[in-house]
Write a protein that holds these residues in place. Structure first.
Motif, PDB file in Angstrom:
ATOM      1  N   VAL A   1      51.984  54.095  44.775  1.00 52.87           N
ATOM      2  CA  VAL A   1      51.326  53.517  43.599  1.00 52.87           C
ATOM      3  C   VAL A   1      51.646  52.028  43.486  1.00 52.87           C
ATOM      4  N   TYR A   2      52.894  51.666  43.714  1.00 52.42           N
ATOM      5  CA  TYR A   2      53.264  50.245  43.667  1.00 52.42           C
ATOM      6  C   TYR A   2      52.531  49.452  44.739  1.00 52.42           C
ATOM      7  N   THR A   3      52.476  49.990  45.949  1.00 51.69           N
ATOM      8  CA  THR A   3      51.815  49.283  47.045  1.00 51.69           C
ATOM      9  C   THR A   3      50.316  49.171  46.810  1.00 51.69           C
ATOM     10  N   GLY A   4      49.697  50.243  46.317  1.00 46.54           N
ATOM     11  CA  GLY A   4      48.276  50.164  46.005  1.00 46.54           C
ATOM     12  C   GLY A   4      47.974  49.126  44.944  1.00 46.54           C
ATOM     13  N   ARG A   5      48.922  48.933  44.034  1.00 44.76           N
ATOM     14  CA  ARG A   5      48.744  47.919  42.984  1.00 44.76           C
ATOM     15  C   ARG A   5      48.750  46.513  43.575  1.00 44.76           C
ATOM     16  N   ILE A   6      49.663  46.228  44.524  1.00 48.11           N
ATOM     17  CA  ILE A   6      49.757  44.867  45.042  1.00 48.11           C
ATOM     18  C   ILE A   6      48.713  44.587  46.126  1.00 48.11           C
ATOM     19  N   THR A   7      47.937  45.606  46.548  1.00 50.02           N
ATOM     20  CA  THR A   7      46.827  45.313  47.445  1.00 50.02           C
ATOM     21  C   THR A   7      45.726  44.530  46.742  1.00 50.02           C
ATOM     22  N   GLY A   8      45.684  44.593  45.416  1.00 57.65           N
ATOM     23  CA  GLY A   8      44.656  43.868  44.684  1.00 57.65           C
ATOM     24  C   GLY A   8      43.285  44.488  44.770  1.00 57.65           C
ATOM     25  N   SER A   9      43.193  45.748  45.169  1.00 57.23           N
ATOM     26  CA  SER A   9      41.898  46.412  45.282  1.00 57.23           C
ATOM     27  C   SER A   9      41.335  46.693  43.891  1.00 57.23           C
ATOM     28  N   ASP A  10      40.092  46.268  43.660  1.00 56.55           N
ATOM     29  CA  ASP A  10      39.452  46.505  42.359  1.00 56.55           C
ATOM     30  C   ASP A  10      39.273  47.995  42.104  1.00 56.55           C
ATOM     31  N   SER A  11      38.917  48.760  43.145  1.00 56.64           N
ATOM     32  CA  SER A  11      38.730  50.198  42.964  1.00 56.64           C
ATOM     33  C   SER A  11      40.044  50.878  42.606  1.00 56.64           C
ATOM     34  N   PHE A  12      41.140  50.446  43.239  1.00 61.42           N
ATOM     35  CA  PHE A  12      42.437  51.028  42.907  1.00 61.42           C
ATOM     36  C   PHE A  12      42.810  50.707  41.459  1.00 61.42           C
ATOM     37  N   THR A  13      42.481  49.510  41.003  1.00 57.22           N
ATOM     38  CA  THR A  13      42.750  49.149  39.606  1.00 57.22           C
ATOM     39  C   THR A  13      41.972  50.042  38.653  1.00 57.22           C
ATOM     40  N   LEU A  14      40.700  50.270  38.957  1.00 58.62           N
ATOM     41  CA  LEU A  14      39.882  51.133  38.106  1.00 58.62           C
ATOM     42  C   LEU A  14      40.418  52.553  38.092  1.00 58.62           C
ATOM     43  N   ILE A  15      40.791  53.067  39.276  1.00 60.33           N
ATOM     44  CA  ILE A  15      41.353  54.425  39.344  1.00 60.33           C
ATOM     45  C   ILE A  15      42.676  54.491  38.596  1.00 60.33           C
ATOM     46  N   PHE A  16      43.489  53.441  38.712  1.00 58.88           N
ATOM     47  CA  PHE A  16      44.781  53.406  38.041  1.00 58.88           C
ATOM     48  C   PHE A  16      44.615  53.460  36.523  1.00 58.88           C
ATOM     49  N   VAL A  17      43.581  52.783  36.002  1.00 50.52           N
ATOM     50  CA  VAL A  17      43.346  52.790  34.554  1.00 50.52           C
ATOM     51  C   VAL A  17      42.808  54.148  34.092  1.00 50.52           C
ATOM     52  N   LEU A  18      41.962  54.782  34.918  1.00 49.12           N
ATOM     53  CA  LEU A  18      41.329  56.039  34.520  1.00 49.12           C
ATOM     54  C   LEU A  18      42.155  57.269  34.860  1.00 49.12           C
ATOM     55  N   ALA A  19      43.201  57.124  35.680  1.00 45.20           N
ATOM     56  CA  ALA A  19      43.935  58.298  36.164  1.00 45.20           C
ATOM     57  C   ALA A  19      44.629  59.032  35.030  1.00 45.20           C
ATOM     58  N   GLY A  20      45.266  58.292  34.121  1.00 43.77           N
ATOM     59  CA  GLY A  20      45.997  58.937  33.032  1.00 43.77           C
ATOM     60  C   GLY A  20      45.103  59.796  32.145  1.00 43.77           C
ATOM     61  N   PRO A  21      44.040  59.235  31.551  1.00 48.92           N
ATOM     62  CA  PRO A  21      43.147  60.064  30.734  1.00 48.92           C
ATOM     63  C   PRO A  21      42.501  61.212  31.497  1.00 48.92           C
ATOM     64  N   LEU A  22      42.152  60.981  32.771  1.00 48.58           N
ATOM     65  CA  LEU A  22      41.511  62.043  33.552  1.00 48.58           C
ATOM     66  C   LEU A  22      42.479  63.196  33.803  1.00 48.58           C
ATOM     67  N   LEU A  23      43.702  62.868  34.198  1.00 48.44           N
ATOM     68  CA  LEU A  23      44.691  63.922  34.427  1.00 48.44           C
ATOM     69  C   LEU A  23      45.009  64.675  33.144  1.00 48.44           C
ATOM     70  N   LEU A  24      45.121  63.951  32.024  1.00 52.01           N
ATOM     71  CA  LEU A  24      45.398  64.608  30.746  1.00 52.01           C
ATOM     72  C   LEU A  24      44.259  65.532  30.341  1.00 52.01           C
ATOM     73  N   ALA A  25      43.009  65.096  30.575  1.00 59.84           N
ATOM     74  CA  ALA A  25      41.863  65.946  30.229  1.00 59.84           C
ATOM     75  C   ALA A  25      41.836  67.210  31.082  1.00 59.84           C
ATOM     76  N   LEU A  26      42.113  67.073  32.370  1.00 57.93           N
ATOM     77  CA  LEU A  26      42.119  68.250  33.238  1.00 57.93           C
ATOM     78  C   LEU A  26      43.248  69.209  32.897  1.00 57.93           C
TER      79      LEU A  26
END
Length: 468
Positions: free
Chosen positions: A200-225
C-alpha cells in the motif's frame, strides 16, 4: 511447493520489465512462468486425466472465443488492406498463448482452491521482500546498472512505468486483506495484514491516479461489503457483528440528519485529501485527459471501420501528434523505456482494456471478456467476503487506463475468484460422472480395438518354431 514458489516469483517479477535482457521480450518473470507452464503440462500429460471443473470450463470457453475473435480480426485486416506493425503483432501472438496457459493451468485439477490459496500466501509473503528490494534500489542502498527506479518524480521500481508496479501493489494489498478475513486464527490474520503495509505504501508513492482513486474508495467499499455479509448472516443466533451492522443501518437516517451541518466541511476535507494524493499539476492533468479522449475516439473509429470484427493482435492506433512533438522537445526522459516509435503503420494503443480489445477482436471479444469478469465477480461475491469483490472492482478501475489483459497477475486473480465459490454437491457428482463416463469410453474403445486387431494363425511350422 517448488512449483507454487516458482509460479509466485513469476507473477511478482513479470512487471519488472527493466530486468529483461536488452532486445528480448522475456525476463526473469517470464522465464519462471514458462518453466512453470512446461512442468505443469508435463505433469498433467503424465496423469492423462483432466477434471473439467466449472472454472476450467469457463476459461476454456473464453479463450476459444478470444482465439476466434482474433482470427476473424486478422482476416478482416487482410481483407480491408489494413497494415500493422509486425513486431508488436508477433509480441501479442506470443503473449496470448502464455496467458491462456497460465489462467487455465491455474485452475486445473479436481481441487484447485487449496493450491491457489497456498500460492496466494506465497505471493503476499514474497511480495514484501521483492518490493522492499526495489525501494532499497531507489534509496541508494545498492545499484543495478540497467535499472532506473524513478519515473521523473514517481517511483516505478524495476518496472518500465509506475502503473505496472501500482497494479501489482494493489493486487497484493487486496489479496492480503482477503487472506486476513478468511483466516480463522489470529496469527495468520495479523501476518496477512502485515503483508499489506509495504504494497500500500509503495502503490501510494508510484503516483498512479488509479491507485489514488482505489485508495479513496477502498474503505467505503470494504465496509459496504462487510455490512452486507453481517446483515444477511444465516446464523440463527444473531452475532455481535450482525447486531452492530443492523444498528448502523437503523441509525443511519438519524446520523445523516444530525451530521448535515458538517457535510460541507467533510466534503472539503475529502477533496483536499484527494488533491494531496493526486498530482498537483492541473495543466498536466488537462493534457492527459485530452490525450486519452483522443486515443479513445480513434480506437472507436478503428473498431467501427472493421465492422466491429477487430483488426487482429497488436496495436492499431496512430501515435498522437502531441506525443511525437513532446518527445522531440523533451531532451531529458526516463531511461530503459521502450516506446513505440513513429512509423508508417499504426503502432499505438488506446491504453484502455475494453477499447484495445475492441480494436483487436471486435464486439465478440469484448462481450466474452465482460461475461468472464461478471462471472468471476459473481463467484467472489457469493463467498460473502469483501476482499475479492473489492479487488475485482479495483482492477476494473485500472482497466480504464491500461491494457490489463496482458498482466499475468490479472489472470491469477480471475482464477482465484472463479474457484472461490464452493462447488455444490450435485455439480461435484456431475463432474465425477462425466469423467467416469469418459474413462469408461476410453476403456471400451481400447477393448474394441484390441478385439478388432487381426490375430496370427499358427500352423504346424509355426508351432514347431514356437516349441523349439
Amino acid at each position: 511447493m517448488m512449483l507454487d514458489t516458482l509460479f509466485a516469483f513469476g507473477l511478482l517479477l513479470t512487471p519488472a520489465s527493466q530486468l529483461r535482457v536488452a532486445g528480448l521480450p522475456v525476463g526473469p518473470g517470464e522465464l519462471c512462468l514458462i518453466i512453470w507452464v512446461t512442468l505443469i503440462l508435463g505433469r498433467e500429460a503424465a496423469r492423462a486425466s483432466i477434471v473439467l471443473t466449472p472454472a476450467l470450463s469457463r476459461l476454456l470457453l473464453f479463450w476459444s472465443l478470444f482465439t476466434l475473435a482474433q482470427s476473424l480480426g486478422t482476416l478482416t485486416a487482410k481483407l480491408i488492406g489494413d497494415e500493422h506493425d509486425p513486431v508488436w503483432f508477433i509480441h501479442d501472438v506470443m503473449a496470448y498463448p502464455l496467458l491462456a496457459a497460465i489462467s487455465c493451468l491455474s485452475v486445473i485439477g479436481p481441487h484447485p482452491e487449496a493450491r491457489l490459496r497456498r500460492i496466494t500466501w506465497l505471493l503476499c509473503g514474497l511480495g514484501t521482500p521483492v518490493i522492499v528490494a526495489q525501494l532499497a534500489d531507489a534509496w541508494g542502498l545498492y545499484d543495478l546498472p540497467s535499472v532506473d527506479p524513478m519515473w521523473w518524480d514517481q517511483f516505478r521500481g524495476w518496472s518500465s512505468n509506475p502503473h505496472q508496479l501500482a497494479v501489482l501493489c494493489m493486487v497484493l494489498g487486496f489479496l492480503s486483506l482477503h487472506l486476513a478475513e478468511t483466516s480463522t486464527r489470529l496469527g495468520p490474520r495479523m501476518g496477512a495484514l502485515a503483508c499489506a503495509v509495504i504494497p500500500v505504501y509503495t502503490g501510494r508513492i508510484t503516483g498512479s491516479d488509479s491507485f489514488t482513486l482505489i485508495f479513496v474508495l477502498a474503505g467505503p467499499l470494504l465496509l459496504a461489503l462487510k455490512c452486507r455479509t453481517w446483515l444477511f448472516s444465516r446464523v440463527r443466533q444473531i452475532s455481535f457483528r450482525s447486531a452492530f451492522a443492523w444498528v448502523i443501518v437503523l441509525a443511519l437516517p438519524g446520523l445523516v440528519i444530525s451530521m448535515a451541518p458538517l457535510a460541507y466541511s467533510i466534503a472539503v476535507e475529502a477533496s483536499d485529501l484527494a488533491k494531496s494524493m493526486a498530482r498537483d499539476n492541473p495543466e498536466q492533468t488537462k493534457e492527459k485527459t485530452e490525450l486519452r479522449f483522443e486515443l479513445w475516439s480513434q480506437a472507436l473509429r478503428r473498431g467501427f471501420e472493421s465492422g466491429m470484427l477487430g483488426l487482429g493482435p497488436g496495436p492499431h492506433l496512430a501515435i498522437p501528434n502531441s506525443i511525437v512533438s513532446a518527445r522531440k522537445l523533451d531532451m531529458v526522459h526516463p531511461e530503459f523505456v521502450e516506446h513505440p516509435k513513429p512509423s508508417f503503420v499504426p503502432n499505438f494503443e488506446a491504453h484502455n482494456t475494453m477499447l484495445d480489445l475492441f480494436t483487436q477482436g471486435g464486439l465478440l471479444v469484448v462481450l466474452s471478456f465482460v461475461w468472464l469478469v461478471v462471472t468471476a465477480f459473481r463467484s467472489a461475491y457469493a463467498t460473502g467476503g469483501a476482499g475479492l469483490p473489492a479487488l475485482l472492482c479495483g482492477l476494473c478501475i485500472y482497466a480504464i487506463a491500461t491494457f490489463l489483459l496482458r498482466h499475468p497477475i490479472f489472470w491469477f486473480v480471475i482464477a482465484v475468484c472463479l474457484v472461490a465459490e464452493p462447488v455444490l454437491a450435485n455439480q461435484l457428482r456431475s463432474i465425477a460422472r462425466s469423467n467416469a463416463l469418459r474413462g469408461h469410453a476410453r476403456l471400451a474403445n481400447a477393448w474394441s480395438r484390441s478385439l478388432a486387431r487381426p490375430r496370427p494363425a499358427y500352423g504346424a511350422s509355426q508351432l514347431g518354431s514356437r516349441s523349439s
